[in-house]
Enzyme design. Structure first.
Site: not given
Length: 252
Positions: A142, A157
């Site tokens: 990501s 995250y």
């Protein structure tokens, strides 16, 4: 025949990657967790292209189940393709949880870690005996792990996805003796079901995200799926240990 395993392929990026691989003539074993209907839809889309796919249940957050999954996969390969090995692995299954750093509990951190980092780490390890020499691995990371995608509320995250980027490099180094290439892709804002299907439930967030993207829109699953399929292909045979941001120029 080339055969790839794609985790988390019942929707979004994983579904796109599975379909794109099938369109390029690969057999696909796709996994799903809660969304069985989506997995069957992926299989149907692949069959409509004239391809072959099998959907298997797998909770990537439960590493203790990986040996049994490997055994099930071995049986599927033999029964469906009369094969003993896979040529590609896509570590795509994910989870997204937003919490400001001061509010992030160990429980939230552990939940993300089990799926985002521990899962790919040990699933790849479990499947190595079935991965052919000269094969390829791609992990979905990501841009939350990159400067371009850093946003408040994603410290856990982003940190764990950053760990997956580093794991990609180590695997590329260690598995190079078998001719196995290992890369990752870092999507930006992409229209998927992650974050409790946030784009569908909160469409008002799309325009601001598009405005911050150089190419003027948010990403679609095929934008990422096509890159994953490319990285598993022979055309990418001289690419390894790379993390490729696929974000349309987010925050450029």
């Amino acid at each position: 025949m080339n055969i790839a395993v794609v985790t988390g392929a019942s929707s979004g990026i994983g579904q796109s990657a599975a379909v794109q691989l099938a369109a390029r003539g690969q057999g696909v074993v796709l996994t799903y967790n809660a969304n069985a209907d989506g997995a069957h839809e992926t299989v149907a889309r692949i069959q409509a292209l004239g391809g072959t796919a099998v959907a298997l249940p797998l909770d990537v957050g439960r590493s203790e189940t990986f040996p049994a999954f490997r055994d099930e996969l071995r049986g599927v390969l033999a029964d469906t393709w009369q094969a003993e090995q896979i040529t590609g692995l896509v570590n795509n299954a994910g989870i997204a949880r937003m919490a400001m750093y001061a509010d992030t509990t160990e429980e939230v951190f552990d939940e993300i870690e089990r799926v985002v980092l521990r899962g790919p780490y040990f699933l790849t390890q479990a499947l190595l005996p079935l991965l052919a020499d000269g094969g390829a691995i791609v992990s979905t990371t990501s841009n939350a792990a990159l400067f371009s995608g850093m946003e408040p509320g994603f410290s856990a995250y982003g940190t764990l996805k950053g760990g997956l980027v580093v794991l990609t490099r180590y695997l590329a180094k260690e598995l190079s003796v078998r001719g196995i290439r290992v890369n990752s892709v870092s999507p930006g804002s992409t229209r998927t079901r992650l974050g409790d299907d946030a784009f569908t439930k909160h469409p008002e967030v799309i325009a601001p995200l598009a405005a911050r993207t150089a190419l003027g829109r948010v990403g679609e699953p095929d934008d990422i799926g096509q890159v994953i399929a490319f990285l598993l292909s022979d055309e990418a045979g001289w690419i390894t240990a790379q993390d490729i941001e696929v974000s349309g120029g987010y925050n450029l």
